[in-house]
Design an enzyme around this catalytic site. Structure first.
Site, PDB file in Angstrom:
ATOM      1  CB  SER A   1       9.221  56.519 -37.443  1.00  0.00           C
ATOM      2  OG  SER A   1       8.732  57.246 -38.571  1.00  0.00           O
TER       3      SER A   1
ATOM      4  CB  SER B   1      10.616  57.582 -41.282  1.00  0.00           C
ATOM      5  OG  SER B   1      11.184  58.282 -40.205  1.00  0.00           O
TER       6      SER B   1
ATOM      7  CE  LYS C   1       5.346  56.222 -39.691  1.00  0.00           C
ATOM      8  NZ  LYS C   1       6.565  56.921 -40.198  1.00  0.00           N
TER       9      LYS C   1
END
Length: 527
Positions: free
Chosen positions: A171, A195, A76
């Protein structure tokens, strides 16, 4: 090969059935074929190929570094990566290249993993759909699955509107999409209020949030320091355990990590669950929960009970306060953490021909989107001298009550809590954006954020497909630092449900017709 587990691919690499370079090129090819998903912000092609060549040499010399040697992974884009752009999906950090690797990234590289690239997210991880980043939204691979297409429209009508796709969740939606679309075998996400688990549920993956302190946060650009943890996204529990075994342990650069040595993580096959006690929190049966998720939750409880486990209803009485409590604490820490982005040392800076105060304001206005600015303003309000006691201090007290609820349940003999992960399956993008970011996050984090406030381990498991052919995830919550036990139970559940593999293969051959009206986002390549 791309659909196999980490262990199976590792064996194939050792036996010479495929080389790390061949495997790397297959994943890079698929990244390009699926670029319409917008899963990656930066594809580190040359870096990955160089790592693959080095891995290939080690295999030829019989000096493999371990099970991850030659395995493609993704990270990420809020984890620092030396020499590779790290943006947090924000204009504030666009073009920023860190001088060091996050500890978890370095641990993966030390084991020979191949870094395919940095994945997309909501800006600074503030969101639950991966729709609010500076590089555009992430599309859920299941939008293009054979199952979903058959449910949504006749085979004769293959054209679709450019916005007729599903959110990936957030996210960490880019990491979830990257794993779900077979462009890598595992990906790192971050989990502050769900997330990692939220996109895992929407993309049909295992999404694991470890106990707070088990895995280092050093190099993870913070959202909420007291709740952030690196998360793991894979296609099966065994793969999650392998990655966790590499990442877990004390880090002298992170004082919040465990001090005692961590034993190697192994997840045995559980054959008898009769000694388990599964708790079903009654407060999680909320009116907004879809009928399909409610039914699947009940069936999962029945599955454990029919196998001999004790299934009981439990109470987490302060659950109704958790969303408000989380919002206050989250925005307060956001306000503090975002103060470092002022245009002076790194990141975006506006025109400097103005006063320092004006430069600060202009830089932050240009660098942050409305979501980030809104959370900063809210957090600063809660931290004002006249508001501090009434908001921040009270929220901290409520957080303690929420944590104590979990302690009381586990101390009563409950081994694992079983809950939904999300209110429903993934929803179409146009439906998702009808609500503002704060409202969406409050709805989507309803089952997940309390775990972060309590510092507990949790995992979202793909449980079944909905009537539309979309994944539905269920969440398992364990006692602090009982991560291995949690994954062992999750593995038993995984074996029982036999969740189907996403059928994307073959669909890529006629992308031009399926995605005729799609806007294909550009993917930057690190040379």
């Amino acid at each position: 090969m791309l659909g196999r587990t980490l262990r199976e691919v590792s064996v194939a690499l050792k036996q010479g059935q495929i080389t790390p370079t061949e495997l790397c090129r297959k994943c890079l090819s698929l990244i390009q074929k699926t670029k319409f998903l917008n899963a990656y912000i930066t594809v580190s092609e040359e870096v990955a190929l160089k790592q693959a060549e080095e891995s290939e040499k080690r295999y030829k010399q019989g000096q493999s570094l371990g099970i991850l040697d030659g395995i493609p992974v993704a990270v990420k884009d809020n984890f620092s990566t030396s020499g590779i752009q790290t943006t947090c999906a924000s204009n504030m950090l666009k073009g920023y290249i860190p001088p060091f690797n996050a500890t978890v990234v370095q641990k993966l590289l030390d084991q020979g993993a191949l870094l395919m690239g940095k994945t997309n997210l909501d800006e600074f991880a503030m969101g639950s759909g991966s729709t609010d980043g500076a590089f555009g939204p992430v599309k859920n691979p299941w939008s293009y699955s054979k199952q979903y297409q058959e449910q949504r429209r006749p085979q004769s009508n293959r054209k679709r509107e450019g916005t007729d796709w599903l959110i990936a969740g957030g996210s960490s939606g880019g990491s979830a999409a990257a794993v779900s679309a077979f462009t890598c075998f595992a990906a790192l996400g971050s989990d502050t209020g769900g997330s990692t688990r939220n996109p895992a549920a929407h993309c049909g993956l295992v999404g694991f949030k470890p106990s707070y302190g088990l895995v280092s946060r050093h190099g993870l650009i913070p959202l909420v320091n007291s709740m952030d943890v690196p998360g793991i996204l894979t296609r099966c529990v065994d793969d999650t355990a392998i990655v966790l075994g590499v990442l877990a342990g004390h880090d002298p650069k992170d004082s919040t990590t465990v001090q005692d040595p961590v034993k190697p993580f192994t997840v045995p096959s559980l054959s008898d669950v009769s000694k388990l006690c599964i708790g079903i929190p009654k407060e999680y049966l909320v009116p907004e929960l879809s009928s399909e998720v409610r039914s699947l939750w009940s069936k999962a409880a029945d599955l454990f009970e029919s196998a001999g486990a004790k299934v009981i209803e439990v109470s987490l009485p302060h659950t109704s306060y958790s969303i408000v409590c989380y919002h206050v604490l989250c925005t307060a820490e956001v306000a503090s953490n975002m103060a470092r982005f002022d245009g002076l040392e790194y990141g975006h800076r506006c025109d400097v021909n103005m006063s320092t105060e004006a430069m600060y304001a202009a830089t932050r206005r240009e660098g942050f989107n409305d979501v980030v600015r809104g959370r900063i303003l809210s957090g600063n309000f809660f931290l004002l001298k006249e508001n501090y006691e009434n908001y921040f201090i009270k929220a901290q007290k409520v957080r303690r009550l929420i944590a104590n609820d979990f302690v009381n349940v586990f101390n009563s003999g409950v081994d694992i809590l079983l809950t939904p992960t999300t209110l429903s399956e993934a929803v179409p993008f146009l439906e998702f954006i009808k609500e503002d970011n704060r409202t969406r996050s409050a709805q989507d984090d309803i089952f997940t954020q309390a775990v972060n406030m309590a510092g507990l381990p949790a995992v979202s498991m793909p449980a079944a497909l909905s009537t539309q052919g979309l994944p539905i995830g269920l969440q398992f919550i364990g006692h602090a630092f009982c991560d291995q036990k949690l994954l062992t139970v999750a593995k038993w559940f995984e074996k029982q449900v036999q969740f189907p593999v996403l059928q994307l293969q073959g669909l890529m051959d006629d992308c031009s017709s399926v995605f005729e009206n799609e806007t294909l986002p550009s993917v930057s390549v690190k040379q």
